[in-house]
Design an enzyme around this catalytic site. Structure first.
Site, PDB file in Angstrom:
ATOM      1  CB  SER A   1      -1.014   0.049   0.991  1.00  0.00           C
ATOM      2  OG  SER A   1      -0.321  -0.314   2.279  1.00  0.00           O
TER       3      SER A   1
ATOM      4  CD  GLU B   1      -5.952   2.768  -4.661  1.00  0.00           C
ATOM      5  OE1 GLU B   1      -6.044   3.875  -4.657  1.00  0.00           O
ATOM      6  OE2 GLU B   1      -5.083   2.213  -3.886  1.00  0.00           O
TER       7      GLU B   1
ATOM      8  CG  ASN C   1      -3.600   4.116   1.810  1.00  0.00           C
ATOM      9  OD1 ASN C   1      -4.682   4.340   2.313  1.00  0.00           O
ATOM     10  ND2 ASN C   1      -2.934   3.220   1.646  1.00  0.00           N
TER      11      ASN C   1
END
Ligand code: COA
Length: 648
Positions: free
Chosen positions: A399, A432, A470
Site C-alpha cells: 500500500s 486499486e 492513501n
C-alpha cells in the site's frame, strides 16, 4: 429495430419488448407500449401477455432520463392503462424485473416468473422510491412487513420467494410464455379485480414502521428515500388508492430532484463503468491463484479468492506461521458461512496451505502480502520467480512502497503489477490496480478479469506515494490535524465528519486502526530524507498512545468502554504544538476537509494518477467510508454543486 412487437395467436396477443441491453423503459419504449396497450381492445383478443426479449424483463426506468424533465407517457400511466383494459394482461417475467419494470408487472392482471427471475425495487439505492404505483400496489399485494421490506431496503428476491409473498402468481419451470398464456386464458374466463381495487390487508401495528425504519437506516445510512417510501406506504391505510398514488408520485418527483438522488445515480454509473472495464478486458482467466503471507491482509485476500470459487494456495514462511494463517483463514470462512455466503466445508476443500515460495510453484498468479519493507519484498519476489512458472503473474499488495522498486529486481517485470486490496479484503469491494511501466497489457487484462470475478470494483491507479486512496487519506488527516492545531477538539472534528455522513471521524478511525502504522511510514520517509514535519500523531505515538489497542490515542478508552472518551492526557501532550485561533463550526469543518480531499483528487487527476474524477469518488466511497449519497469528494465539490449541508 422495433422496440415492441405484437403477435396474435389463438385469441391471445403477446407483446414482446426488445430494448437492449436491459429493456430499460426509455421514452420511445414507453410510447410504443402506450400505443400497443391502447390497441388491445380493438385487436379482437381475449387476453394478452407482456414479455421481453433478451436478458430479462424491464430493468426499470431508464436511469439516464432522470436528469431531464419527464416525458409522457409515464410508467404509472402505463400501469393504470393496463389495469383499465377490458381484458387481462399477464406479465411473463424472466431475468430481472426491477423498479418501473416490476411496477408495470403489478399493473398487469397476473404475473408468471421464470425460475431464475429476480424481482425488486432498487429505487432506494438511487435515492428514490418506487414512484409508479410500486408502493401503493405492494400495499395491496403483500403483507405489510414484506411490502415495507421491499420498498425500503431495495432487496431483490427470487421467483419462489416472490410467489410465496404473493407478488407473482406462478413460477414457470418450463415454457414461460406457454404458462403465461395459460394464466391469461384463465383470467379471461374468471376475471379478478386489479391490484388497485383490492382491499388493503389489516393495518399493521405502529411498531412495524419503527423496526422497518431502523432496518433501513442500517442498510442505507443517511439516505432519505427509505423513510419516504415507508411514509408513503404507511399512509395507504388512511386513504384511498388514488390519493395514495398521487402522494407516492409527489414524493418520487421531489426525490428525483434531490441532491442525494443525483449523487447516488452518479455512483451507480461510476460503478457500472468500472465493471465494464473489468468485463471488457478480455484477459485470460486465472485458474490457480496463490497468496504469499497469511496475516490479516493475506488471509483476507485468500478468503476473497475462496469465496469467488477459486482453488487457493496460501503460503507462509514457517510451519508455525502457516498453521496460524490457516486458522485465521478458517475463521474468516466460518464467519462468511455463518452469513450464508458459502459452504465452509466445500470452500476449505479448495484450500492448500504450504510453506515458502515453492508451495506456490503450480500457481498462475501469486499475490504477495508480506511485511511492508522493500528488502523483504525483493527477497520474496526473487524466491517467487525462482519457484513459479515463467508465465505466472506475480503481484504485490503493497500500500505504500513503490511497485517500480520491486519490479526493478525482477527478471520478468512484464508479468508484475500492484493489486492493492483494502482490509478486510474479503469484505471491502475496492481494489486499486497499479501497473508498473513494464506491466504487459495481457497481465493487466488478466488482473481486471480477476477483479471482476472477485465481485470487486477495480480502479486503475498510477504510481505515487499512497496511490489514490492513501494519498488522499494522508491529506485528509493532515487537514484534520491542522484544525486541532488551530484549536478544534478531535471530538468536534469527528462529530463534523459524522454529521457529514461518515460512520467515523478521522481521529476515531485512527484510534481504531492504530496510530503506529502511519507513524512508521512517516519515520521511514524521514529516514529516506523526505521533509516530513513532526505532527500531533507523532507526539501521541511517542507517548505510547497508539489508539484503542493501548487504551488511548486521540481519545481515552477506559477499561470496558468501547466509546471514545475525550482525553485530557492527549490534549496536554499536543498542547505545545497547538496555536488556538478561531474554531470553525461543524459545517465549515466538513466543507474544509472534503475540499482538501477534492484538491488532492484534482492533483491526482492532473498527474494522471487517476483517469477520471468518478474513479476517485469510487475509491473514497468503497475504500474509505465516504458517504455514498454524497457521491464522493469530486462529485460533491464539482462546479455548480449545492453547498455541503449537514446530513439530516
Ligand atoms: N437505466 C439505464 N441503463 C441501465 C439501467 C437502467 N435502469 N440498468 C442497467 N443499465 C445499463 C448499465 O449502465 C449498462 O450500461 P453500459 O453497458 O453502457 O455500461 C448496461 O445497462 C448493462 O447493465 P449491467 O449491469 O452491466 O448488466 P447486468 O446484466 O450485469 O445486470 C441488471 C442487469 C438489470 C440486473 C442491472 O443492470 C441492474 O441492476 N440495473 C439497475 C436497475 C435499476 O436500478 N432499476 C430501477 C430504476 S428506478
Amino acid at each position: 429495430m422495433t422496440l415492441l412487437r405484437t403477435e396474435i395467436r389463438d385469441g391471445i396477443a403477446v407483446l414482446t419488448a426488445e430494448n437492449p441491453p436491459v429493456n430499460a423503459l426509455s421514452h420511445p419504449l414507453r410510447a410504443a407500449l402506450a400505443e400497443a396497450i391502447a390497441a388491445l381492445p380493438g385487436a379482437g383478443v381475449r387476453a394478452a401477455v407482456l414479455t421481453c426479449a433478451g436478458r430479462g424483463f424491464f430493468a426499470g426506468a431508464d436511469i439516464r432520463e432522470f436528469g431531464a424533465a419527464p416525458q409522457p407517457p409515464a410508467i404509472h400511466a402505463l400501469a393504470a392503462a393496463l389495469e383499465a383494459l377490458p381484458l387481462p394482461v399477464v406479465a411473463a417475467i424472466h431475468g430481472a424485473a426491477l423498479g418501473g419494470g416490476l411496477e408495470l408487472a403489478l399493473g398487469c392482471a397476473g404475473r408468471v416468473a421464470a425460475a431464475g427471475a429476480e424481482l425488486g425495487f432498487p429505487e432506494v439505492t438511487l435515492g428514490l422510491i418506487p414512484g409508479s404505483g410500486g408502493v401503493v400496489r405492494s400495499a395491496r399485494a403483500l403483507a405489510p412487513e414484506e411490502a415495507a421490506r421491499l420498498v425500503s431496503l431495495g432487496t431483490r428476491i427470487g421467483a419462489e420467494e416472490a410467489q410465496r409473498l404473493g407478488l407473482v402468481d406462478r413460477v414457470a419451470r418450463g415454457d414461460l410464455l406457454a404458462q403465461a398464456r395459460a394464466l391469461a386464458s384463465e383470467l379471461a374466463e374468471s376475471p379478478r379485480p386489479p391490484l388497485s381495487a383490492r382491499p388493503l390487508p389489516p393495518a399493521p401495528a405502529p411498531e412495524l414502521w419503527q423496526s422497518a425504519r431502523a432496518a433501513a437506516a442500517k442498510v442505507h445510512r443517511g439516505v432519505e428515500a427509505p423513510d419516504v417510501a415507508l411514509d408513503v406506504l404507511a399512509a395507504c391505510w388512511g386513504t384511498d388508492f388514488e390519493t395514495a398514488r398521487a402522494a407516492e408520485r409527489a414524493a418520487f418527483e421531489r426525490l428525483r430532484g434531490s441532491a442525494q438522488s443525483a449523487a447516488l445515480r452518479h455512483v451507480f454509473f461510476a460503478e457500472r463503468t468500472a465493471a465494464k472495464a473489468a468485463r471488457a478486458s478480455g484477459g485470460p482467466e486465472i485458474a490457480r491463484p496463490g497468496v504469499l503471507g497469511g496475516g490479516t491482509m493475506g488471509a483476507g485476500i485468500a478468503a476473497a479468492l475462496l469465496m469467488a470459487g477459486y482453488p487457493v494456495t496460501l503460503a507462509e514462511a514457517t510451519p508455525e506461521a502457516a498453521a496460524a494463517a490457516r486458522a485465521r483463514l478458517e475463521g474468516l470462512i466460518a464467519a462468511a458461512a455463518k452469513r450464508g455466503k458459502l459452504d465452509a466445508g466445500e470452500a476449505l476443500s479448495r484450500l492448500t496451505v504450504g510453506e515458502g515460495a515453492p508451495a506456490l510453484a503450480a500457481c498462475d498468479l501469486v499475490i504477495e502480502a508480506v511485511f511492508e519493507e522493500i528488502g523483504v519484498k525483493r527477497a520474496v519476489f526473487a524466491a517467487l520467480e525462482a519457484a513459479c512458472a515463467p508465465e505466472a503473474l506475480l503481484v504485490t499488495n503493497t500500500s505504500y512502497l513503490d511497485p517500480r522498486e520491486i519490479a526493478a529486481g525482477l527478471a520478468r517485470p512484464e508479468r508484475f503489477a500492484g493489486l492493492h486490496f483494502f482490509s478486510p479484503a474479503q469484505v471491502m469491494k475496492l481494489v486499486e490496480l497499479v501497473p508498473v511501466p513494464q506491466t504487459a497489457p495481457g497481465t493487466e487484462a488478466a488482473l481486471w478479469r480477476l477483479i471482476g470475478r472477485l465481485g470487486k470494483t477495480g480502479v486503475r491507479a498510477g504510481i505515487c506515494d499512497g496511490f489514490i486512496g492513501n494519498r488522499i487519506l494522508r491529506r485528509y488527516r493532515a487537514a484534520a490535524e491542522a484544525l486541532v492545531t488551530a484549536g478544534a477538539t478531535p471530538a468536534a472534528v469527528d462529530g463534523a465528519m459524522r454529521g457529514f455522513g461518515f460512520a467515523m471521524g478521522p481521529f476515531e478511525a485512527q484510534d481504531m486502526g492504530g496510530l503506529d502504522i502511519a507513524h512508521a511510514q512517516r519515520q521511514a520517509a524521514r529516514a529516506a530524507g523526505a521533509p516530513v514535519p513532526r505532527c500531533l500523531g507523532d507526539v501521541l505515538v511517542e507517548a505510547g498512545r497508539l489508539g484503542r489497542k493501548t487504551g488511548g490515542g486521540w481519545y481515552d478508552y477506559p477499561e470496558g468502554s468501547r466509546a471514545p472518551v475525550p482525553s485530557k492526557a492527549a490534549a496536554r501532550l499536543i498542547a505545545p504544538l497547538c496555536r488556538p485561533g478561531t474554531v470553525p463550526g461543524a459545517e465549515e469543518i466538513a466543507a474544509r476537509l472534503v475540499g482538501e480531499m477534492a484538491a488532492e483528487g484534482r492533483a491526482i487527476l492532473d498527474e494522471g494518477v487517476a483517469a477520471a474524477p468518478q474513479d476517485i469518488d469510487l475509491v473514497e466511497i468503497l475504500g474509505y467510508g465516504f458517504p455514498r449519497w454524497r457521491g464522493g469528494p469530486m462529485f460533491c465539490t464539482r462546479a455548480g454543486a449545492p453547498a455541503l449541508a449537514r446530513a439530516g
